[in-house]
Design a protein around this motif. Structure first.
Motif, PDB file in Angstrom:
ATOM      1  N   ASP A   1     -26.079  24.723  31.377  1.00 45.77           N
ATOM      2  CA  ASP A   1     -25.432  25.473  30.304  1.00 45.77           C
ATOM      3  C   ASP A   1     -26.361  26.582  29.803  1.00 45.77           C
ATOM      4  OD1 ASP A   1     -23.245  23.839  30.491  1.00 45.77           O
ATOM      5  OD2 ASP A   1     -23.768  22.590  28.765  1.00 45.77           O
TER       6      ASP A   1
ATOM      7  N   SER B   1     -13.750  32.832  33.218  1.00 43.59           N
ATOM      8  CA  SER B   1     -14.897  31.954  33.016  1.00 43.59           C
ATOM      9  C   SER B   1     -14.719  30.612  33.712  1.00 43.59           C
ATOM     10  CB  SER B   1     -15.129  31.720  31.507  1.00 43.59           C
ATOM     11  OG  SER B   1     -15.390  32.938  30.845  1.00 43.59           O
ATOM     12  N   ASP B   2     -13.482  30.191  33.858  1.00 45.35           N
ATOM     13  CA  ASP B   2     -13.166  28.923  34.506  1.00 45.35           C
ATOM     14  C   ASP B   2     -13.122  29.155  36.014  1.00 45.35           C
ATOM     15  OD1 ASP B   2     -12.043  26.606  35.553  1.00 45.35           O
ATOM     16  OD2 ASP B   2     -10.538  26.408  33.975  1.00 45.35           O
TER      17      ASP B   2
ATOM     18  N   GLU C   1     -17.798  35.156  26.423  1.00 46.48           N
ATOM     19  CA  GLU C   1     -18.989  34.434  25.972  1.00 46.48           C
ATOM     20  C   GLU C   1     -19.418  33.366  26.968  1.00 46.48           C
ATOM     21  OE1 GLU C   1     -20.480  31.744  22.145  1.00 46.48           O
ATOM     22  OE2 GLU C   1     -18.576  32.822  22.075  1.00 46.48           O
ATOM     23  N   GLU C   2     -18.441  32.743  27.635  1.00 50.54           N
ATOM     24  CA  GLU C   2     -18.757  31.678  28.600  1.00 50.54           C
ATOM     25  C   GLU C   2     -19.248  32.239  29.928  1.00 50.54           C
ATOM     26  OE1 GLU C   2     -15.860  32.134  27.169  1.00 50.54           O
ATOM     27  OE2 GLU C   2     -15.729  30.527  25.660  1.00 50.54           O
TER      28      GLU C   2
ATOM     29  N   ARG D   1     -22.542  31.740  38.088  1.00 56.20           N
ATOM     30  CA  ARG D   1     -22.109  32.088  36.737  1.00 56.20           C
ATOM     31  C   ARG D   1     -22.928  33.302  36.335  1.00 56.20           C
ATOM     32  NH1 ARG D   1     -23.901  27.895  33.057  1.00 56.20           N
ATOM     33  NH2 ARG D   1     -22.113  26.639  33.702  1.00 56.20           N
TER      34      ARG D   1
ATOM     35  N   LYS E   1     -23.270  37.243  33.898  1.00 59.41           N
ATOM     36  CA  LYS E   1     -22.866  38.012  32.722  1.00 59.41           C
ATOM     37  C   LYS E   1     -23.406  39.429  32.857  1.00 59.41           C
ATOM     38  CE  LYS E   1     -26.708  36.734  29.611  1.00 59.41           C
ATOM     39  NZ  LYS E   1     -27.032  36.141  28.288  1.00 59.41           N
TER      40      LYS E   1
END
Length: 290
Positions: free
Chosen positions: A69, A154-155, A192-193, A217, A219
């Motif tokens: 995370d 995000s998913d 955000e995720e 993941r 950003k």
């Protein structure tokens, strides 16, 4: 210390290539609770699989092994980000404090030009040391090119071919361990995720005709853009006629699978992430909706 570590990689070093970074899935393998610094699971190629298997490396469970995370691969808008392309995590700075890294994808030391033997050169695996088969190439000029794609979902389960857009291309890769990819300046911030990103490669010959898709993941940093990405279309083979190239945002290429393929090429040709399929080098700045 280094000799002992190298001896332990004899069975795992002859593999393929992955992009090793923070934010990647399967960074420590696919065993829950274990962070394997000597893993090459993520480098395994995808070949002749059903869509449900090759998509997001589901055949080996990588979609179920996200990064910790708060950990992301950072994409600086308008700049470039560095990745490490290697055939084992051990040969990157993510393992063993970087003790085993070199300029190359396998931790070895060699000088340029590195080419297959013969004239014209054979595949690199035919070199006297037997190395280089994981690159599926004869030289730097024949590695095919690699790509990054992004989805603003995000998913991971909501990512699909219609929302995953190729945003960066690097010709003449993979070859060296450190590789830089340009980011479009107008790439907007992620939720955000975070976003979903995929590292992509289709080798140009020299072995099994396979492909690579690797989950991250990610950003976008340093962006205030409000532009939107368009809906991507499948690339089209256009090496002989540039007017046939797909314009605007493009999908990743799915090729030589049992199902889910979205590209084709003439007999004897391979769809690669370069001008052959209409991809220009660097940031893909034509992916936005006006």
């Amino acid at each position: 210390m280094l000799f002992i570590l190298f001896a332990g990689f004899a069975a795992t070093a002859s593999a393929h290539i992955a992009s090793w970074n923070k934010g990647m899935y399967c960074k420590g393998g696919n065993e829950t609770g274990i962070d394997n610094q000597n893993t090459n699971l993520a480098v395994d190629p995808l070949y002749d699989l059903e869509y449900e298997q090759w998509w997001q490396q589901r055949v080996r469970g990588c979609h179920l092994m996200p990064p910790p995370d708060g950990e992301f691969l950072e994409l600086p808008a308008g700049k470039a980000f560095k990745t490490e392309l290697a055939n084992n995590r051990a040969f990157t700075t993510l393992s063993y404090d970087g003790e085993l890294v070199s300029q190359w994808q396998d931790g070895k030391e060699r000088n340029m030009p590195w080419r297959g033997v013969g004239n014209p050169p054979d595949c690199l695996m035919s070199n006297p040391d037997g190395a280089g088969g994981e690159l599926h190439a004869r030289s730097l000029e024949t590695v095919g090119g690699t790509a990054w794609a992004i989805s603003y979902e995000s998913d991971i389960d909501l990512v699909n071919m219609t929302n995953l857009v190729v945003f960066s291309i690097h010709y003449f890769s993979p070859f060296f361990r450190e590789t830089w990819y340009d980011v479009p300046a107008d790439l907007p911030p992620c939720p955000e995720e975070g976003c979903y990103c995929a590292w992509l490669w289709i080798p140009d010959g020299c072995g099994q005709p396979n492909m690579y898709m690797q989950n991250h993941r990610c950003k976008v940093t340093g962006s205030t853009s409000t532009r939107r990405l368009g809906t991507p279309k499948p690339p089209v083979y256009c090496e002989d006629d540039l007017s046939k190239c797909t314009k605007g945002p493009k999908q990743m290429m799915a090729w030589n699978q049992a199902s889910g393929n979205n590209v084709a090429a003439p007999n004897g040709k391979t769809p690669t992430y370069n001008q052959r399929m209409g991809f220009l080098p660097g940031a893909q700045n034509d992916i936005f909706v006006d």
